[in-house]
Write a protein that holds these residues in place. Structure first.
Motif, PDB file in Angstrom:
ATOM      1  N   CYS A 131       0.175  -1.044  28.516  1.00  0.00           N
ATOM      2  CA  CYS A 131       1.544  -0.543  28.663  1.00  0.00           C
ATOM      3  C   CYS A 131       1.585   0.980  28.579  1.00  0.00           C
ATOM      4  O   CYS A 131       1.306   1.547  27.514  1.00  0.00           O
ATOM      5  N   TYR A 133       4.195   2.845  28.545  1.00  0.00           N
ATOM      6  CA  TYR A 133       5.285   3.271  27.667  1.00  0.00           C
ATOM      7  C   TYR A 133       4.860   3.228  26.194  1.00  0.00           C
ATOM      8  O   TYR A 133       5.373   3.988  25.368  1.00  0.00           O
ATOM      9  N   CYS A 134       3.927   2.335  25.884  1.00  0.00           N
ATOM     10  CA  CYS A 134       3.428   2.234  24.511  1.00  0.00           C
ATOM     11  C   CYS A 134       2.338   3.256  24.210  1.00  0.00           C
ATOM     12  O   CYS A 134       2.221   3.734  23.076  1.00  0.00           O
ATOM     13  N   ASP A 269       7.324 -12.203  22.210  1.00  0.00           N
ATOM     14  CA  ASP A 269       6.536 -12.188  23.433  1.00  0.00           C
ATOM     15  C   ASP A 269       6.376 -13.561  24.061  1.00  0.00           C
ATOM     16  O   ASP A 269       6.252 -13.678  25.290  1.00  0.00           O
ATOM     17  N   SER A 275       6.810  -7.499  27.375  1.00  0.00           N
ATOM     18  CA  SER A 275       6.235  -7.345  26.037  1.00  0.00           C
ATOM     19  C   SER A 275       6.493  -5.944  25.515  1.00  0.00           C
ATOM     20  O   SER A 275       6.026  -4.957  26.089  1.00  0.00           O
ATOM     21  N   ASN A 276       7.218  -5.859  24.411  1.00  0.00           N
ATOM     22  CA  ASN A 276       7.593  -4.580  23.833  1.00  0.00           C
ATOM     23  C   ASN A 276       8.098  -4.852  22.432  1.00  0.00           C
ATOM     24  O   ASN A 276       8.826  -5.836  22.212  1.00  0.00           O
TER      25      ASN A 276
END
Length: 298
Positions: A131, A133-134, A269, A275-276
């Motif tokens: 991810c 963003y992660c 999840d 998934s976050n």
């Protein structure tokens, strides 16, 4: 004791559900096997108020806060069985111990299956990632790669140039179509059709990838789409329906987090397509509130 609700899974979704029910003064039991999906990541990012903290520290703090509510109990161990009998939901532990509840929240999480290549697993969550963003911010400005493992991999490669120079490795299987190729070119993504065969560097660091023709390319973070599987068989044992998610099955649930099995709810999840940590926590909040309302209206 018959609990008002049993929550299987003590990560972001499960503990968020527990907090709502604890504050509603309901008797709840949180069962946790101690293997959260994010255990491979050193730090959590993008979670409001918790950015940069180790995931384990976030969960320990949450458990400590919940422990102050007198109606909350914790049971550490693996839940291996679940069924409905005489109007109650029964959960069996690996040691044979059985607990009962009026409602059950499945926050069981997912298990990631990575492509079969040596070196991926020991770097997972640190330099082999899923991810941007992660984890993208921490890799900004470095050479990045996407190792295609899914039809959505090309879309991921379109996102990554905002973090660093990006190469899309088709692996000889996921050739972009004409529209995708145009978008990748517009974003400055290099397309490499020779497959990656080896990761270079001392794990968990990643210095480069070796290609099938012997070339080495500098890559400091490699984004890979994992296949996902339920981390627990409980939803299947109970007869819950599943939907096809982008990377694997997800438990079917409605807007109130109710599954297709009466009294069984799902969050996190295992039950949402994206998934976050924030989304998992939010779904847990919804599950906890809706379980409480279902008990009130019973």
């Amino acid at each position: 004791m018959i609990y008002d609700a049993i929550i299987v899974g003590g990560s972001f979704a499960g503990l968020s559900a527990a907090m709502q029910l604890a504050r509603a003064r309901r008797r709840i039991l949180v069962i946790d096997g101690g293997l959260p999906r994010n255990r491979f990541a050193v730090h959590a990012h993008g979670f409001l108020g918790q950015d940069g903290k180790p995931p384990r520290d976030i969960l320990l703090e949450a458990r400590d806060q919940l422990a102050h509510y007198p109606t909350v109990k914790f049971l550490d161990g693996q839940a291996v069985g679940a069924c409905e009998h005489a109007g109650q939901l029964h959960v069996t532990m690996a040691d044979g111990h059985e607990v009962q509840g009026r409602r059950l929240i499945l926050a069981i999480g997912l298990r990631d299956e990575l492509p079969a290549m040596a070196g991926l697993q020991e770097r997972w969550g640190q330099t082999v990632l899923h991810c941007p963003y992660c984890h993208g911010y921490e890799m900004a400005g470095r050479p990045l790669g996407v190792m295609a493992a899914h039809p959505l991999s090309a879309h991921q490669a379109m996102l990554l140039p905002d973090w660093g120079p990006t190469t899309y490795f088709t692996q000889g299987e996921f050739e972009p179509d004409a529209e995708q190729a145009a978008r990748l070119e517009k974003r400055g993504v290099r397309i490499e059709r020779t497959p990656i065969v080896e990761l270079m560097g001392t794990a968990p660091a990643l210095d480069a990838v070796k290609l099938a023709d012997g070339r080495r390319m500098a890559v400091h973070a490699l984004f890979v789409a994992s296949k996902t599987h339920m981390a627990s068989p409980l939803a299947m044992q109970l007869g819950c329906a599943f939907d096809d998610g982008p990377m694997g099955p997800v438990i079917r649930s409605d807007e109130f987090r109710q599954t297709t099995v009466p009294g069984v709810y799902a969050a996190g999840d295992a039950a949402i397509p994206m998934s976050n940590a924030t989304l998992a926590s939010a779904s847990g909040v919804m599950a906890g509130v809706c379980v409480h309302r279902s008990l009130v209206m019973e």
